[in-house]
Design a protein around this motif. Structure first.
Motif, mmCIF file in Angstrom:
data_model
loop_
_atom_site.group_PDB
_atom_site.id
_atom_site.type_symbol
_atom_site.label_atom_id
_atom_site.label_comp_id
_atom_site.label_asym_id
_atom_site.label_seq_id
_atom_site.Cartn_x
_atom_site.Cartn_y
_atom_site.Cartn_z
ATOM 1 N N PHE A 15 -0.853 -16.660 14.963
ATOM 2 C CA PHE A 15 0.777 -16.514 14.788
ATOM 3 C C PHE A 15 1.300 -17.773 14.586
ATOM 4 O O PHE A 15 2.060 -18.219 13.879
ATOM 5 C CB PHE A 15 1.320 -15.460 15.683
ATOM 6 C CG PHE A 15 2.800 -15.485 15.626
ATOM 7 C CD1 PHE A 15 3.494 -15.085 14.029
ATOM 8 C CD2 PHE A 15 3.764 -15.422 16.511
ATOM 9 C CE1 PHE A 15 4.727 -15.245 13.895
ATOM 10 C CE2 PHE A 15 5.241 -15.526 15.879
ATOM 11 C CZ PHE A 15 5.564 -15.304 14.737
ATOM 12 N N LEU A 19 2.982 -19.757 11.781
ATOM 13 C CA LEU A 19 4.475 -19.992 11.816
ATOM 14 C C LEU A 19 4.855 -21.475 11.229
ATOM 15 O O LEU A 19 5.825 -21.876 10.779
ATOM 16 C CB LEU A 19 4.865 -19.706 13.089
ATOM 17 C CG LEU A 19 6.378 -19.185 13.231
ATOM 18 C CD1 LEU A 19 6.711 -18.073 12.492
ATOM 19 C CD2 LEU A 19 6.820 -19.145 14.726
ATOM 20 N N LEU A 23 8.060 -22.529 9.386
ATOM 21 C CA LEU A 23 9.095 -23.364 10.331
ATOM 22 C C LEU A 23 9.508 -24.879 9.516
ATOM 23 O O LEU A 23 10.495 -25.325 9.654
ATOM 24 C CB LEU A 23 8.515 -23.662 11.689
ATOM 25 C CG LEU A 23 8.848 -22.489 12.612
ATOM 26 C CD1 LEU A 23 8.226 -22.674 14.090
ATOM 27 C CD2 LEU A 23 10.322 -22.286 12.868
ATOM 28 N N THR A 126 9.957 -16.145 7.343
ATOM 29 C CA THR A 126 9.795 -16.485 8.691
ATOM 30 C C THR A 126 9.945 -15.326 9.393
ATOM 31 O O THR A 126 9.077 -14.866 10.188
ATOM 32 C CB THR A 126 10.439 -17.563 9.240
ATOM 33 O OG1 THR A 126 10.206 -18.791 8.366
ATOM 34 C CG2 THR A 126 10.052 -18.204 10.653
ATOM 35 N N CYS A 129 7.653 -12.349 8.269
ATOM 36 C CA CYS A 129 6.447 -12.626 9.041
ATOM 37 C C CYS A 129 6.230 -12.270 10.259
ATOM 38 O O CYS A 129 5.504 -11.560 11.062
ATOM 39 C CB CYS A 129 5.959 -14.004 8.707
ATOM 40 S SG CYS A 129 4.312 -14.252 8.666
ATOM 41 N N ALA A 130 7.291 -12.745 11.245
ATOM 42 C CA ALA A 130 7.514 -12.487 12.717
ATOM 43 C C ALA A 130 7.469 -10.859 12.950
ATOM 44 O O ALA A 130 7.079 -10.450 13.773
ATOM 45 C CB ALA A 130 8.633 -13.267 13.287
ATOM 46 N N THR A 142 11.883 -13.576 20.010
ATOM 47 C CA THR A 142 11.095 -14.427 18.955
ATOM 48 C C THR A 142 11.809 -15.164 17.865
ATOM 49 O O THR A 142 11.794 -16.374 17.429
ATOM 50 C CB THR A 142 9.938 -13.730 18.292
ATOM 51 O OG1 THR A 142 9.304 -13.033 19.350
ATOM 52 C CG2 THR A 142 9.187 -14.337 17.521
ATOM 53 N N SER A 143 12.630 -14.439 17.091
ATOM 54 C CA SER A 143 13.815 -14.856 16.233
ATOM 55 C C SER A 143 14.624 -16.135 16.724
ATOM 56 O O SER A 143 15.109 -17.009 16.091
ATOM 57 C CB SER A 143 14.361 -13.665 15.594
ATOM 58 O OG SER A 143 15.241 -13.250 16.467
ATOM 59 N N ILE A 146 12.441 -18.989 16.833
ATOM 60 C CA ILE A 146 12.168 -19.763 15.643
ATOM 61 C C ILE A 146 13.552 -20.392 15.123
ATOM 62 O O ILE A 146 13.469 -21.417 14.663
ATOM 63 C CB ILE A 146 11.903 -18.435 14.697
ATOM 64 C CG1 ILE A 146 10.638 -17.908 14.988
ATOM 65 C CG2 ILE A 146 12.360 -18.768 13.208
ATOM 66 C CD1 ILE A 146 10.255 -16.558 14.018
ATOM 67 N N VAL A 192 -0.519 -19.853 5.779
ATOM 68 C CA VAL A 192 0.414 -18.589 5.941
ATOM 69 C C VAL A 192 -0.626 -17.406 5.699
ATOM 70 O O VAL A 192 -1.322 -17.141 4.618
ATOM 71 C CB VAL A 192 1.726 -18.677 5.365
ATOM 72 C CG1 VAL A 192 2.230 -17.038 5.314
ATOM 73 C CG2 VAL A 192 2.695 -19.670 5.642
#
Length: 420
Positions: A15, A19, A23, A126, A129-130, A142-143, A146, A192
């Motif tokens: 992951f 990412l 990012l 992003t 995907c998360a 997590t966000s 990010i 990705v």
């Protein structure tokens, strides 16, 4: 709710690798939308750009960005983050070259508009995907991480950008950024993966018919909770970026007569607050069992107070203005909570459209607020600049406060209906 088995620990390294390109794209997007605060002085000096025109140039990014959100939401749900972000970032490369080559306000607006279109998928790709790689209860935290990492792009648009502009000029900086955007495109297609291996479908994702696309959009738009989040999204993060991304630089230069690097240092401090805020809110949300509403209300009303204080007292002392801006950057950064709440408000197959709906409100708000702020400031002569900025901060604070009241009252009514 997904179990731990649905998101096994062995996928964490994968992951992270997935990412990285997203990012980079998101960080570039953050840079492009924030750089105008440092470019403003160069554009005013080289091309004679007025405050109203500066608002339009910056607003072109946000208008195009917002315009693309609904199509991007459909593309993310249908084609996935990899293809969507990879193709859209190609547009970013074109826009950066157009902007760096422009010698008129119209050319600058066109360049910014194309950049805004190209960056429209970076953040949402992003987050989508998360949402597929991490458990739902970890999504807010997590966000937040990010967003914090992506704000390295905003950091770069402060003191480093000011130094680079003095060394190489803003056009040279943007041509180098075009090359970095090309790298983001290549890495997106190479690295990705839309889903972890254990979730990968044996059959290709079935494309939606136009009727199903419209039905999905309407399902999101009929959700009352989404409308409350849209109201907050229109003002919360846009008030921060109206200051940090555009008018904070001219404010510090016109009111306190600071040099570009001094301005960059204060904006850098505000950016550090913006970096620290999202992970803190994400962690608190996780500790509170995923609850976002109390934290959103706290952030909104605290930011309202800070903006009003900036309008009333910030213009008196540069140190006070800097402290209020930094506090606003930290305490006002509740955008990730809005996205986490919108993710929880809809079914899995509509997550892309829900996230992009809130993003549409956010960047629609940026376009409107930055433009109106320019109109307010432009009503005052240079010797009355202080009054113009005071009214700008007051306008932002009042708008944010009203959005907070709507969210507070609307949420109470929703709870009353459930209890009834």
């Amino acid at each position: 709710m997904a179990s731990k088995q649905d998101h096994p620990d062995h996928s964490k390294l994968a992951f992270v690798l997935v990412l990285v390109p997203l990012l980079i794209s998101f960080s570039l997007s953050q840079f492009y939308r924030s750089a105008q605060a440092l470019l403003a002085d160069s554009l005013r000096g080289e091309l004679g750009v007025t405050p109203e025109q500066l608002g339009l140039i910056s607003g072109s990014f946000h208008f195009a960005f917002a315009l693309m959100q609904i199509p991007v939401g459909v593309m993310l749900d249908r084609y996935g983050p990899r293809k969507t972000n990879g193709v859209m970032m190609i547009l970013t490369v074109v826009g950066v070259i157009v902007f760096a080559s422009a010698h008129s306000v119209t050319g600058l607006m066109i360049g910014q508009g194309i950049i805004g279109m190209g960056c429209a998928a970076a953040f949402m790709a992003t987050l989508v995907c998360a949402s597929r790689w991490v458990a739902p209860e970890k999504f807010a935290a997590t966000s937040g991480i990010i967003v914090a990492l992506s704000l390295l792009g905003v950091l770069a648009s402060a003191t480093p950008l000011a130094a680079l502009i003095e060394y190489q000029g803003w056009r040279g900086v943007y041509f180098w950024l075009a090359g970095l955007s090309v790298l983001a495109v290549i890495l997106t297609f190479v690295m990705v993966r839309d889903e972890p291996p254990h979730m990968r479908r044996k059959q290709p994702r079935r494309g939606e018919t136009m009727g199903e696309v419209l039905q999905g959009i309407m399902e999101v738009w009929k959700n009352r909770q989404m409308w409350l989040l849209v109201a907050v999204g229109f003002f919360a993060y846009p008030t921060i970026l109206t200051v940090r991304g555009l008018w904070g630089g001219p404010y510090l230069q016109d009111v306190f007569h600071l040099a570009p690097v001094q301005v960059g240092n204060i904006l850098l401090g505000m950016t550090f607050g913006m970096i620290a805020g999202p992970p803190c809110y994400g962690h608190l949300s996780r500790v509170m069992g995923g609850r976002a509403r109390p934290l959103i209300l706290f952030s909104v009303f605290t930011s309202t107070v800070l903006l009003i204080l900036q309008a009333l007292f910030g213009v008196e002392h540069v140190w006070l203005a800097a402290i209020l801006m930094m506090a606003h950057g930290f305490l006002g950064s509740c955008a990730t909570l809005n996205y986490a709440a919108s993710r929880a408000a809809v079914p899995q197959h509509l997550i892309g459209r829900a996230l992009t709906t809130v993003n549409l409100a956010t960047f629609g708000g940026l376009f409107v607020l930055q433009g109106l702020a320019g109109v307010i400031i432009g009503q005052y002569r240079s010797d009355q600049a202080i009054a113009g900025y005071q009214w700008m901060f007051a306008f932002l604070g009042i708008g944010l406060g009203l959005a907070g009241i709507a969210f507070l009252v609307g949420g109470r009514r929703r709870k009353a209906v459930k209890n009834g």
